[in-house]
Motif scaffolding. Structure first.
Motif, short mmCIF file in Angstrom:
data_model
loop_
_atom_site.label_atom_id
_atom_site.label_comp_id
_atom_site.label_asym_id
_atom_site.label_seq_id
_atom_site.Cartn_x
_atom_site.Cartn_y
_atom_site.Cartn_z
N SER A 124 0.86 -1.19 0.00
CA SER A 124 0.00 0.00 0.00
C SER A 124 0.89 1.24 0.00
O SER A 124 2.08 1.17 0.34
N ASP A 125 0.29 2.37 -0.38
CA ASP A 125 1.07 3.62 -0.45
C ASP A 125 1.11 4.32 0.92
O ASP A 125 0.72 3.73 1.93
N GLU A 126 1.54 5.56 0.93
CA GLU A 126 1.73 6.26 2.21
C GLU A 126 0.40 6.56 2.92
O GLU A 126 0.38 6.84 4.10
N THR A 127 -0.72 6.43 2.17
CA THR A 127 -2.03 6.57 2.83
C THR A 127 -2.64 5.20 3.14
O THR A 127 -3.82 5.10 3.43
N PHE A 128 -1.82 4.17 3.03
CA PHE A 128 -2.24 2.80 3.32
C PHE A 128 -3.27 2.28 2.32
O PHE A 128 -4.07 1.40 2.63
N SER A 129 -3.26 2.83 1.11
CA SER A 129 -4.16 2.41 0.04
C SER A 129 -3.34 1.72 -1.04
O SER A 129 -2.21 2.11 -1.32
N VAL A 130 -3.95 0.73 -1.70
CA VAL A 130 -3.30 0.13 -2.86
C VAL A 130 -3.69 0.93 -4.09
O VAL A 130 -4.88 1.22 -4.30
N CYS A 131 -2.70 1.32 -4.89
CA CYS A 131 -3.01 2.03 -6.12
C CYS A 131 -2.73 1.11 -7.31
O CYS A 131 -2.14 0.04 -7.17
N GLY A 132 -3.18 1.54 -8.47
CA GLY A 132 -3.10 0.71 -9.66
C GLY A 132 -1.68 0.27 -10.00
O GLY A 132 -1.45 -0.90 -10.31
N SER A 133 -0.74 1.19 -9.91
CA SER A 133 0.62 0.86 -10.34
C SER A 133 1.24 -0.23 -9.46
O SER A 133 2.01 -1.06 -9.94
N ALA A 134 0.89 -0.23 -8.18
CA ALA A 134 1.44 -1.25 -7.28
C ALA A 134 0.93 -2.64 -7.67
O ALA A 134 1.69 -3.62 -7.68
N LEU A 135 -0.36 -2.72 -8.00
CA LEU A 135 -0.91 -4.01 -8.42
C LEU A 135 -0.30 -4.43 -9.76
O LEU A 135 0.14 -5.57 -9.93
N LYS A 136 -0.23 -3.48 -10.68
CA LYS A 136 0.31 -3.74 -12.02
C LYS A 136 1.71 -4.34 -11.92
O LYS A 136 2.03 -5.31 -12.61
N LYS A 137 2.51 -3.78 -11.03
CA LYS A 137 3.89 -4.23 -10.90
C LYS A 137 3.98 -5.71 -10.50
O LYS A 137 4.69 -6.49 -11.12
N VAL A 138 3.23 -6.10 -9.46
CA VAL A 138 3.31 -7.51 -9.03
C VAL A 138 2.69 -8.44 -10.06
O VAL A 138 3.18 -9.56 -10.27
N LEU A 139 1.64 -7.97 -10.73
CA LEU A 139 1.03 -8.82 -11.76
C LEU A 139 2.03 -9.10 -12.88
O LEU A 139 2.17 -10.24 -13.33
N ASP A 140 2.72 -8.05 -13.32
CA ASP A 140 3.68 -8.23 -14.42
C ASP A 140 4.79 -9.20 -14.03
O ASP A 140 5.15 -10.09 -14.79
N GLU A 141 5.29 -9.04 -12.81
CA GLU A 141 6.34 -9.94 -12.33
C GLU A 141 5.85 -11.38 -12.29
O GLU A 141 6.53 -12.30 -12.73
N ASP A 142 4.66 -11.56 -11.76
CA ASP A 142 4.15 -12.93 -11.58
C ASP A 142 3.80 -13.58 -12.91
O ASP A 142 4.04 -14.77 -13.09
N LYS A 143 3.25 -12.80 -13.81
CA LYS A 143 2.94 -13.38 -15.12
C LYS A 143 4.23 -13.79 -15.83
O LYS A 143 4.30 -14.85 -16.45
N ALA A 144 5.24 -12.94 -15.71
CA ALA A 144 6.53 -13.26 -16.33
C ALA A 144 7.12 -14.55 -15.75
O ALA A 144 7.80 -15.31 -16.43
N ALA A 145 6.79 -14.82 -14.48
CA ALA A 145 7.31 -16.03 -13.83
C ALA A 145 6.42 -17.24 -14.09
O ALA A 145 6.63 -18.31 -13.50
N GLY A 146 5.41 -17.08 -14.95
CA GLY A 146 4.57 -18.22 -15.31
C GLY A 146 3.40 -18.47 -14.38
O GLY A 146 2.69 -19.47 -14.48
N LEU A 147 3.16 -17.55 -13.46
CA LEU A 147 2.03 -17.71 -12.54
C LEU A 147 0.73 -17.20 -13.19
O LEU A 147 0.77 -16.49 -14.20
N ILE A 148 -0.39 -17.57 -12.57
CA ILE A 148 -1.70 -17.16 -13.12
C ILE A 148 -2.46 -16.34 -12.08
O ILE A 148 -3.11 -16.88 -11.19
N PRO A 149 -2.38 -15.00 -12.18
CA PRO A 149 -3.16 -14.15 -11.27
C PRO A 149 -4.65 -14.36 -11.53
O PRO A 149 -5.06 -14.37 -12.69
N PHE A 150 -5.44 -14.57 -10.47
CA PHE A 150 -6.87 -14.85 -10.71
C PHE A 150 -7.82 -14.10 -9.79
O PHE A 150 -9.01 -14.07 -10.03
#
Lengths: 475, 475
Positions: A201-227
Motif C-alpha cells: 500500500s502507499d503512504e495513505t495505506f491504500s493500494v493504487c493501480g501501479s502497485a498491483l500492475k507491478k506484481v502482476l507483471d512480475e508474476d505473469k513473467a514467472a509463469g504464474l496465473i493471477p486470478f
C-alpha cells in the motif's frame, strides 16, 4: 407454554435493563481466564433445573466474564450492531425456526443494494443475473468469492490448455490483497490452497493501480496465473481505501476476479456524501459489507452481492435427490444452498426487514452520521494536544492516534488505559508504528462519552509521561 | 427502550401463540415462488415505519410463505430443534451481543461430550489436548476436519519427500466417504481442492472395513495419498451407520484422519441404550453432531470435538496485532478463531447452557426416546399393510418406506401426499429405488399425529392405486 410467556417477558425486561444500564457496568471484565470452571458443575445435571436457577446465574457466572460491546465506553475493534428492531426480528426468527427462507432475502438484498446505489447488475430484480445473499461473516464472503474465482479460472485455463492438470493449474494460481487487508483474505487463500501475495500500500495505506500492475507483471513473467484480487474499502487497521478506479480496470483487463471487502465501511455508503468511496464498484465481480457491524442489524448478517450468480453456483452445485424441489429448474427460486458453505441457514433476512423498515433509510443515515461526527470530535481533541499525533486520515468512525514518541511509550499508554478499564481500546501496527485505535462503536454513544474518553486518555498520558521521563532516557 | 419492553413482550406472545396453535396451520405453503415481490415495496422506506405496520405484515406477507418446521405434521428432512429454553437463551445472546465468549463454550462442550460418553481425549478438561467447539453446521465441521487433515498430511509428506511441491502433493491427496454420505462431504473436498471417492456401502447401506481397504489399496498402488475418511453415523437417506470398529483401525494404521459425521444421530447417544452405535469413536480424530437437529437447541449449534486442538490451530493460525491479546500465549484461553472459518461468532453456548440445565439429561433422553418410539409406531403401521415395504432398518427416528411396486407409483404417492399438504415428507433414493422418508421431527409430535399421518397416507395410496391400475399396465 404459559411458562415461556412468563419467562420470555422476564427476559425482555432483563435485556432492556441490561442495555438501559450498561453504562454503569465496567466495560472490560476483571476476571482471569479459567474463572468459570470452579463456578460451574463438571457435567450437565441429570434432572431439570428451574428457570430461576439458571436466570440467577446470568449475573453470577456469565456477566462477570462479559466484555460489554454495547457500552458507550467500548471503542475497540469495530462496532457490533445491535438494535431493538433486530432483537425483535431475531425472536421471531427463533420462533419460526425454519431452515432458510430465500424469497425475502433476495428482496432485502435488493433493497440494501439500492440503498448503497450498487450498479443494477448486482441486483436480482425480476430477471437479473446478479443478486445478493446473507453470509455469516465477511470472512465467508471472501472465501466464497475466492472459490468461485478459482473454479472459473481453472475451467478457463483448462479449456485453453487441456494438457494442464487441475493440480498444475492450482499450483500457479495467485490471489492478491493489500498489505493492509484483513487476515481473513490470507486465510481464504490458505483454505483454497492457492498462493496469496501482499500488494504494497502507499503512504495513505491504500493500494493504487501501479502497485498491483507491478506484481502482476512480475508474476505473469514467472509463469504464474493471477486470478483474484481482494480490494479493501475501510481497512481494519486504519480504515484506508484501496483505489478502485485504478484497480478495477486492471483486474477487468487481466481477467482477474475483483472482490471488494467493505465489511465496516460499506454501511456508510447509504449516505450520499460517502457514496463516492464506492466508486469503481462497477468493475467488481463481488462486493460485501456487514450490516452486523454498522447498520444496526445484530450479528450475523453479512451482505454479499455478485454480478453473476452462475459463477457462485458453478463452484458449488451438488444435487442429491433429497434436496431437489419442484421449482428447482424454473429459475424462479434462488437456492442459496449453492451460495454458501453451510447447508442450513437461519431466517436472517427478517432482521434486515425489521431494521430497514423501523429505522427507515433516514434513521440509519442519522446513525452513521452521528458516529462520524463523534470520530471527528475525538480527532479534534487529539489534534489540540501537541503531545499526540493522528496516524491516518479520519474518514469514517475510526481514529488512529498515538503519542509522539516511541512504540514503548504508546504500549505503556494503551496498557494503562485498558488496565483502568473505564474504556476499552485495541491497538494496531501501521508500518513500524504501534498505534492506538479509537473506534466509535456503541449505538448509544454520545458526545459526552467521547469527551470523557479523551480527558481520561489525556490524564493517563500525563501520569505516564511524568514517570516515563525518569525511567526511559530515550524519551 | 420502553418501546422495546412493550414490543418484546408482544413478540413473546406472538411466538407463543404461533407455536401453541401451529397445528392449525397448513404445514406447507400454498404460494408460488415470486408471490412476495408484488406484496412488498421495491425499495426500503425513507422514513421509519411503526412496529404495528411491520408486525401486521408478518401474518400478511411472511407466514403465507413459511413451511412450518415445528408443526407436528412436518415429517421431512430431519428435525430442526426448538425449545423454550433455547429461545430464551437466544434472546439473551442477542441482548448481550458480544462477539464470542469462549469460556462457557469450552465447558459446555465438555458437558455435552460427557453426555455422549466421548473418550477423555476429546475433552478439554483442565489440561487436555482435545476439546469441543460450536460450529454453524455439520458442513462446516466436515470442511474444517478435512482442511486440518490436508495441512497435517502435506506437512508430513513434505518432511518425508522434500522434493515434492505442495501442488504435487495436493494433486495426489484423496478423501473418502460412503456412497451414502451427505453431499457436504463432497463439497468439502471441492472447496479443499482434493479428490474424493465414494466407498461402496453394503446391503445395509453401511461402509464396512473391507470396502474401504479395497479402495485404499488400489489408490495407494496408483501413487495416490489417502488422507481423510468421513464416516457417517446416521446417513441422511436412511439413517444407516458405517462400521466404525472395522474402519477406525484401518484409518489409524494408514495414518488417515477419521472424521465422524453424526449430524442427526449423535443426539441419541445420550441414551445409554443407543451409545453402542458410537463404539469405535476412540479411533477417530474428530467427531461432530448437531444439537440443533435433535437436542432441542435452536439453529445454529453444531458440536465438534477433536483429539488434538493443535491440528486445527495449525491449519488456520494467522495473527495480526489487532487480534492479539494478553492471555494469548498462556494456553489458558481457547481461541476459537483458529477453529473455524468465520472470525466473529455469536454467544451460542448460552443455548446449550439453558437447554441442558432446564431439561436435564433425563428430560433430553425422554425427548429422544419419544421420537424413537413414534418411529417404531409408524414402522409397525407400515408393516401391517402388505402393499408397503420398509426399505432400511429403523434404528432411530427415521422410517424409509415405499409401496411395493415401481418408482413411478411411489413418486405419484409422494406427490399426492405433498399436494394434499396435510403432512410434509421428502423422498430419497436407495440404490435404484425411489423411497419415502418419514422423519419424526417436531418436539410436540405425539402418537395421534403419527396415527393420523399413517391413515392419511394409507387412504391416499388406496385412492391412487384405484386409478393407477387402469392407467399404468406395468402396475
Amino acid at each position: 407454554m404459559p411458562e415461556f410467556r412468563k419467562r420470555g417477558k422476564e427476559m425482555v425486561d432483563y435485556v432492556a435493563d441490561y442495555l438501559e444500564k450498561i453504562e454503569k457496568r465496567q466495560v472490560f471484565p476483571d476476571v482471569e481466564p479459567g474463572y468459570l470452571r470452579p463456578l460451574i458443575a463438571d457435567s450437565a445435571p441429570q434432572d431439570p433445573e428451574s428457570f430461576e436457577d439458571v436466570f440467577k446465574d446470568i449475573e453470577k457466572i456469565i456477566m462477570p466474564g462479559v466484555t460489554h460491546w454495547h457500552s458507550p465506553y467500548f471503542f475497540a475493534y469495530f462496532p457490533a450492531a445491535s438494535s431493538f428492531p433486530a432483537l425483535l426480528a431475531d425472536m421471531l426468527c427463533g420462533g419460526i425456526g425454519c431452515v432458510g427462507f430465500s424469497w425475502l432475502e433476495t428482496v432485502m438484498l435488493d433493497w440494501l443494494g439500492k440503498m448503497v446505489n450498487l450498479p443494477e447488475e448486482f441486483l436480482a430484480g425480476k430477471d437479473g443475473q446478479g443478486g445478493g445473499v446473507i453470509q455469516g461473516s465477511a470472512s465467508e464472503a471472501t472465501l466464497i468469492a475466492l472459490l468461485a474465482a478459482r473454479t472459473k479460472t481453472i475451467r478457463q485455463v483448462q479449456s485453453e490448455k487441456p494438457e494442464l492438470t487441475e493440480a498444475e493449474i492450482m499450483g500457479r494460481l495467485v490471489a492478491y490483497a493489500s498489505d493492509q487487508a484483513h487476515s481473513s483474505v490470507e486465510r481464504a487463500a490458505l483454505i483454497g490452497a492457492v498462493k496469496i501475495k501482499s500488494v504494497p500500500s502507499d503512504e495513505t495505506f491504500s493500494v493504487c493501480g501501479s502497485a498491483l500492475k507491478k506484481v502482476l507483471d512480475e508474476d505473469k513473467a514467472a509463469g504464474l496465473i493471477p486470478f483474484f484480487f481482494c480490494a479493501t474499502l475501510g481497512t481494519t487497521s486504519c480504515c484506508s481505501f484501496d483505489k478502485l478506479l485504478e484497480l478495477g480496470p486492471i483486474c477487468n483487463k487481466e481477467n482477474i476476479w475483483m472482490h471488494i471487502d467493505a465489511a465496516y465501511a460499506g454501511s456508510a455508503f447509504i449516505c450520499p456524501e460517502f457514496r463516492h468511496l464506492l466508486n469503481g464498484v462497477e468493475f467488481a465481480d463481488s462486493f460485501n459489507f456487514n450490516p452486523h457491524k454498522w447498520l444496526l442489524v445484530n450479528f450475523d448478517c453479512s451482505a454479499m452481492w455478485v454480478k453473476k450468480r452462475s459463477d457462485l453456483i458453478g463452484a458449488f452445485k451438488l444435487e442429491p435427490l433429497y434436496l431437489q424441489h419442484h421449482h428447482q429448474e424454473s429459475g424462479l427460486v434462488t437456492d442459496y444452498r449453492h451460495w454458501q458453505i453451510p447447508l442450513g441457514r437461519r431466517f436472517r433476512s427478517l432482521k434486515l426487514w425489521f431494521v430497514l423498515r423501523m429505522y427507515g433509510v433516514k434513521g440509519l443515515q442519522e446513525h452513521i452520521r452521528k458516529h462520524i461526527r463523534l470520530s471527528h470530535q475525538f480527532e479534534h481533541s487529539v489534534l489540540q494536544d501537541e503531545r499526540f499525533e493522528i496516524c491516518a486520515e479520519v474518514v469514517l468512525g475510526l481514529v488512529c492516534f498515538r503519542l509522539k514518541g516511541s512504540n514503548e511509550v504508546n504500549e505503556a499508554l494503551l496498557k494503562s488505559i485498558n488496565d483502568a478499564k473505564k474504556i476499552h481500546l485495541v491497538p494496531c501496527h501501521l508500518r513500524e508504528k504501534f498505534v492506538l485505535r479509537f473506534a466509535i462503536c456503541s449505538r448509544t454513544v454520545e458526545s459526552t462519552h467521547i469527551k470523557f474518553a479523551w480527558q481520561h486518555i489525556s490524564q493517563l498520558a500525563t501520569d505516564l509521561l511524568k514517570t516515563w521521563g525518569q525511567n526511559h532516557h530515550q524519551q
